[in-house]
Motif scaffolding. Structure first.
Motif, PDB file in Angstrom:
ATOM      1  N   SER A   1      45.288  74.827  10.866  1.00  0.00           N
ATOM      2  CA  SER A   1      44.379  75.939  10.596  1.00  0.00           C
ATOM      3  C   SER A   1      43.828  76.541  11.885  1.00  0.00           C
ATOM      4  CB  SER A   1      43.235  75.491   9.686  1.00  0.00           C
ATOM      5  OG  SER A   1      42.387  74.602  10.379  1.00  0.00           O
ATOM      6  N   CYS A   2      43.867  75.766  12.960  1.00  0.00           N
ATOM      7  CA  CYS A   2      43.414  76.286  14.257  1.00  0.00           C
ATOM      8  C   CYS A   2      44.355  77.360  14.781  1.00  0.00           C
ATOM      9  CB  CYS A   2      43.297  75.156  15.275  1.00  0.00           C
ATOM     10  SG  CYS A   2      41.969  74.019  14.908  1.00  0.00           S
ATOM     11  N   VAL A   3      45.607  77.339  14.346  1.00  0.00           N
ATOM     12  CA  VAL A   3      46.546  78.378  14.751  1.00  0.00           C
ATOM     13  C   VAL A   3      46.085  79.726  14.204  1.00  0.00           C
ATOM     14  CG1 VAL A   3      48.938  79.183  14.509  1.00  0.00           C
ATOM     15  CG2 VAL A   3      48.468  76.765  14.919  1.00  0.00           C
ATOM     16  N   ILE A   4      45.551  79.704  12.987  1.00  0.00           N
ATOM     17  CA  ILE A   4      45.102  80.932  12.339  1.00  0.00           C
ATOM     18  C   ILE A   4      43.693  81.316  12.789  1.00  0.00           C
ATOM     19  CG2 ILE A   4      44.568  81.990  10.109  1.00  0.00           C
ATOM     20  CD1 ILE A   4      46.718  80.109   8.926  1.00  0.00           C
ATOM     21  N   GLU A   5      42.779  80.341  12.776  1.00  0.00           N
ATOM     22  CA  GLU A   5      41.368  80.623  13.038  1.00  0.00           C
ATOM     23  C   GLU A   5      40.965  80.456  14.494  1.00  0.00           C
ATOM     24  OE1 GLU A   5      38.903  78.247  10.563  1.00  0.00           O
ATOM     25  OE2 GLU A   5      40.043  78.700   8.770  1.00  0.00           O
ATOM     26  N   GLY A   6      41.767  79.803  15.287  1.00  0.00           N
ATOM     27  CA  GLY A   6      41.371  79.472  16.649  1.00  0.00           C
ATOM     28  C   GLY A   6      40.604  78.154  16.661  1.00  0.00           C
ATOM     29  N   PHE A   7      39.837  77.943  17.697  1.00  0.00           N
ATOM     30  CA  PHE A   7      39.110  76.684  17.835  1.00  0.00           C
ATOM     31  C   PHE A   7      38.014  76.511  16.794  1.00  0.00           C
ATOM     32  CE2 PHE A   7      40.890  77.000  22.159  1.00  0.00           C
ATOM     33  CZ  PHE A   7      41.554  75.776  22.180  1.00  0.00           C
ATOM     34  N   ALA A   8      37.679  77.565  16.081  1.00  0.00           N
ATOM     35  CA  ALA A   8      36.659  77.469  15.035  1.00  0.00           C
ATOM     36  C   ALA A   8      37.107  76.565  13.893  1.00  0.00           C
ATOM     37  CB  ALA A   8      36.327  78.853  14.496  1.00  0.00           C
ATOM     38  N   GLY A   9      38.417  76.335  13.756  1.00  0.00           N
ATOM     39  CA  GLY A   9      38.926  75.473  12.686  1.00  0.00           C
ATOM     40  C   GLY A   9      38.877  73.994  13.013  1.00  0.00           C
ATOM     41  N   LEU A  10      38.466  73.624  14.226  1.00  0.00           N
ATOM     42  CA  LEU A  10      38.417  72.211  14.611  1.00  0.00           C
ATOM     43  C   LEU A  10      37.361  71.423  13.853  1.00  0.00           C
ATOM     44  CD1 LEU A  10      38.987  72.262  18.471  1.00  0.00           C
ATOM     45  CD2 LEU A  10      40.498  71.374  16.707  1.00  0.00           C
ATOM     46  N   TRP A  11      36.383  72.093  13.254  1.00  0.00           N
ATOM     47  CA  TRP A  11      35.347  71.386  12.511  1.00  0.00           C
ATOM     48  C   TRP A  11      35.931  70.628  11.325  1.00  0.00           C
ATOM     49  CZ3 TRP A  11      34.124  72.215   7.387  1.00  0.00           C
ATOM     50  CH2 TRP A  11      34.676  73.342   6.792  1.00  0.00           C
TER      51      TRP A  11
END
Length: 191
Positions: free
Chosen positions: A78-88
């Motif tokens: 999901s980080c591929v789509i959202e960027g680092f914001a998906g790391l949570w």
């Protein structure tokens, strides 16, 4: 259709995990060779270490390892789509793995107690295969049910209800972005 992909992926992960987790618990009931605390208590080890060791052994459980690896893969994907914001998403995946490991450790303790009694061991040897066959039939019938509900167009609604009611599917409810609770689905994360 873009919003349905995360929902389908997380629901598939949670569904397969629950199915294989129940099968592994049933396998332990039938085999009965789980690591008993009585085997470790005679050693010069503090009791806290014995319980910690037993808990860590539950983390080396194939369904839990499958869930952690796949869940981390989905979270990092999901980080591929959202960027680092998906790391949570990594924190809830690991938290659920530890929660299920604690539940598994507790259930394994109960299984050891049941198996040590000859009466309940015979009862478990009879009931567990029957329950496993019902689980297999339910899993096979679920594809028929999904097709029937899908024809009526309400499969999304019933999936959302299951996700918000069943604790094993709470991650799917939060991460899908299609919860019936909306932003209130984040209440499942501390649970």
């Amino acid at each position: 259709a873009k919003m349905m992909a995360p929902m389908g992926a997380w629901n598939a992960l949670c569904g397969f995990f629950v199915f294989f987790w129940l099968i592994s618990l049933a396998n332990e009931m039938i085999r009965g060779d789980a690591l008993s605390l009585q085997r470790l208590m005679h050693l010069p080890i503090p009791s806290e270490s014995v319980f910690a060791f037993n808990f860590l052994l539950t983390l080396i459980n194939l369904p839990i390892l499958f869930f952690v690896v796949s869940g981390l893969g989905l979270a990092l994907g999901s980080c591929v789509i959202e960027g680092f914001a998906g790391l949570w998403r990594i924190v809830p995946v690991l938290s659920m793995a530890f929660m299920v490991a604690a539940l598994t450790s507790h259930v394994q303790g109960k299984i050891i107690v049941w198996i040590s009694n000859p009466k309940t061991r015979k009862l478990l040897a009879t009931i567990v295969p029957i329950l496993l066959s019902f689980l297999g039939v339910a899993f096979a019938m679920s594809s028929f049910l999904i097709r029937r509900i899908g024809q009526g167009g309400s499969i999304l609604y019933w999936t959302q209800i299951r996700d918000s009611v069943c604790p094993f599917f709470w991650l799917a409810d939060v991460f899908s972005g299609m919860s019936l609770l909306g932003k209130w689905s984040l209440v499942w994360l501390p649970c």
